[in-house]
Scaffold this motif. Structure first.
Motif, PDB file in Angstrom:
ATOM      1  N   ILE A   1       0.857  -1.187   0.000  1.00  0.00           N
ATOM      2  CA  ILE A   1       0.000   0.000   0.000  1.00  0.00           C
ATOM      3  C   ILE A   1       0.890   1.233   0.000  1.00  0.00           C
ATOM      4  O   ILE A   1       1.713   1.409   0.898  1.00  0.00           O
TER       5      ILE A   1
ATOM      6  N   HIS B   1       0.881   5.318   0.114  1.00  0.00           N
ATOM      7  CA  HIS B   1       0.068   6.497   0.411  1.00  0.00           C
ATOM      8  C   HIS B   1       0.589   7.639  -0.458  1.00  0.00           C
ATOM      9  O   HIS B   1       1.624   8.237  -0.171  1.00  0.00           O
TER      10      HIS B   1
ATOM     11  N   ARG C   1      -5.082   9.622  -0.889  1.00  0.00           N
ATOM     12  CA  ARG C   1      -4.904   8.987  -2.193  1.00  0.00           C
ATOM     13  C   ARG C   1      -3.916   7.829  -2.033  1.00  0.00           C
ATOM     14  O   ARG C   1      -2.831   8.010  -1.483  1.00  0.00           O
ATOM     15  N   PHE C   2      -4.334   6.668  -2.548  1.00  0.00           N
ATOM     16  CA  PHE C   2      -3.541   5.461  -2.364  1.00  0.00           C
ATOM     17  C   PHE C   2      -3.325   4.755  -3.696  1.00  0.00           C
ATOM     18  O   PHE C   2      -4.195   4.785  -4.567  1.00  0.00           O
ATOM     19  N   ARG C   3      -2.164   4.128  -3.826  1.00  0.00           N
ATOM     20  CA  ARG C   3      -1.938   3.163  -4.909  1.00  0.00           C
ATOM     21  C   ARG C   3      -1.642   1.831  -4.234  1.00  0.00           C
ATOM     22  O   ARG C   3      -0.704   1.720  -3.442  1.00  0.00           O
ATOM     23  N   VAL C   4      -2.455   0.842  -4.557  1.00  0.00           N
ATOM     24  CA  VAL C   4      -2.389  -0.439  -3.863  1.00  0.00           C
ATOM     25  C   VAL C   4      -2.129  -1.543  -4.878  1.00  0.00           C
ATOM     26  O   VAL C   4      -2.833  -1.642  -5.892  1.00  0.00           O
TER      27      VAL C   4
ATOM     28  N   PHE D   1      -6.399  -3.745   3.449  1.00  0.00           N
ATOM     29  CA  PHE D   1      -6.392  -2.364   2.957  1.00  0.00           C
ATOM     30  C   PHE D   1      -7.488  -1.536   3.629  1.00  0.00           C
ATOM     31  O   PHE D   1      -7.256  -0.394   4.044  1.00  0.00           O
TER      32      PHE D   1
ATOM     33  N   THR E   1      -6.942   1.901   5.924  1.00  0.00           N
ATOM     34  CA  THR E   1      -7.513   3.232   5.700  1.00  0.00           C
ATOM     35  C   THR E   1      -8.230   3.739   6.951  1.00  0.00           C
ATOM     36  O   THR E   1      -8.137   4.914   7.285  1.00  0.00           O
TER      37      THR E   1
ATOM     38  N   ASP F   1      -5.674   2.629  -7.977  1.00  0.00           N
ATOM     39  CA  ASP F   1      -5.596   3.913  -7.278  1.00  0.00           C
ATOM     40  C   ASP F   1      -6.947   4.242  -6.654  1.00  0.00           C
ATOM     41  O   ASP F   1      -7.999   4.105  -7.305  1.00  0.00           O
TER      42      ASP F   1
END
Length: 333
Positions: A68, A70, A76-79, A88, A92, A171
């Protein structure tokens, strides 16, 4: 690359199946190798939304990339695709970025979430996705907008075009504060029972967790895929006709012309909650869930599910569709 790999522990139904060839995907750099010039038979994530029927021919790719990132510190996340979905969601909430609380405890991986457009208790993951990163066979890496993904009810472009994309990361935007989704009576009842009148996102997540655990079996002990069928959408005129005979039939408005009916209610009222045999059946606490009681094959589950669909159609004139994906009939996560 390994051959003839047992997938029983790689699917939450615990069904026997063998991958003719099996390749774990742990790094996006692997996608440049010859194995990814053509789509595999199966893209496997958490194995929570598929029904394995038999030996899986060709190549099975198991997406194990996790992590994960940040992106901006503001939600805003890219996982990575192999990240456990529930991990996940909890991340959050622990970091005070609410929004996904209604979707807690859904089994599977982040990469599977946009394929199925997972949803629960009035929320869908498409509301929070800003981009999907994927390997497009024959082209290379692509970034797809929400519009490109063509999300629908438990549906997406990825589901309608199997074998075209392999999702590598997703995302999410959780930067905005959204009103809590409390429309479902089960959530409000759970909150009221706990004496909570001004709920927080964490309260909602806890309520959903208690509801799901009370209705859904732990797949580690009793094999299942969660909700086996989609909630059907019918015309309001059809609903009105059904309501004349079944005044307690719930419905959730879609628009002026259509409503969504709870498939679990229909199966239950057809007398099928807890039905089945020694190998397969519906769960006694939630008719929407099919369970492997021990020794079932994918063919056993499929045959019983067809009987359930037939009974619901005969009783209510409503067709219910499988939410799970059949393999080797298509690509699944």
């Amino acid at each position: 690359m390994r051959e003839n790999v047992d997938l029983r522990r790689c699917n939450t139904f615990g069904l026997p199946a063998v991958a003719e060839r099996y390749l774990p995907l742990t790094d996006p750099a692997q996608l440049a190798s010859p194995e990814f010039r053509q789509p595999p038979t199966l893209v496997l994530g958490g194995g929570s939304n598929l029904l394995l029927l038999e030996k899986i021919p060709g190549l099975t790719v198991h997406v194990l990339m996790s992590g994960i990132a940040h992106a901006d510190g503001r939600g805003r996340f890219r996982v990575r695709a192999g990240t456990d979905w529930n991990q996940f969601v909890r991340y959050t909430l622990d970091n005070d970025f609410p929004g996904l609380e209604n979707l807690i405890l859904i089994p599977g991986t982040v990469g599977a979430a946009p394929v199925q457009n997972i949803g629960a208790y009035g929320a869908e993951v498409a509301e929070f996705i800003t981009a999907v990163h994927a390997w497009e066979y024959g082209h290379g890496m692509v970034e797809l907008s929400p519009e490109d993904c063509a999300f629908g009810y438990r549906d997406s472009r990825f589901k309608r075009e199997p074998g075209r994309f392999l999702i590598t990361a997703v995302d999410f935007d959780l930067s905005g504060r959204r009103p809590l989704k409390l429309e479902y009576g089960a959530i409000t009842a759970e909150l009221e029972a706990a004496g909570i009148t001004d709920p927080t996102p964490r309260d909602v997540a806890n309520a959903v967790t208690r509801i799901r655990r009370s209705k859904l079996p732990d797949w580690f002990f009793l094999g299942n895929s969660g909700s086996f069928f989609k909630n059907p959408v019918v015309a309001r005129s059809h609903y009105a006709a059904l309501q004349a005979d079944h005044p307690d039939l719930p419905a959730y408005p879609i628009d002026d012309d259509y409503v969504k009916l709870p498939a679990g209610w229909l199966i239950d009222r057809a007398g099928l909650r807890g039905a089945g045999n020694e190998k397969v059946g519906t769960y006694e606490r939630q008719a929407l869930v099919m369970v492997n009681r021990g020794g079932a094959t994918g063919r056993d589950v499929l045959a019983f599910s067809e009987n359930v669909r037939g009974e619901v159609m005969n009783r209510f004139g409503v067709e219910i569709e499988r939410e799970v994906q059949l393999v080797p009939n298509g690509t699944a996560h």
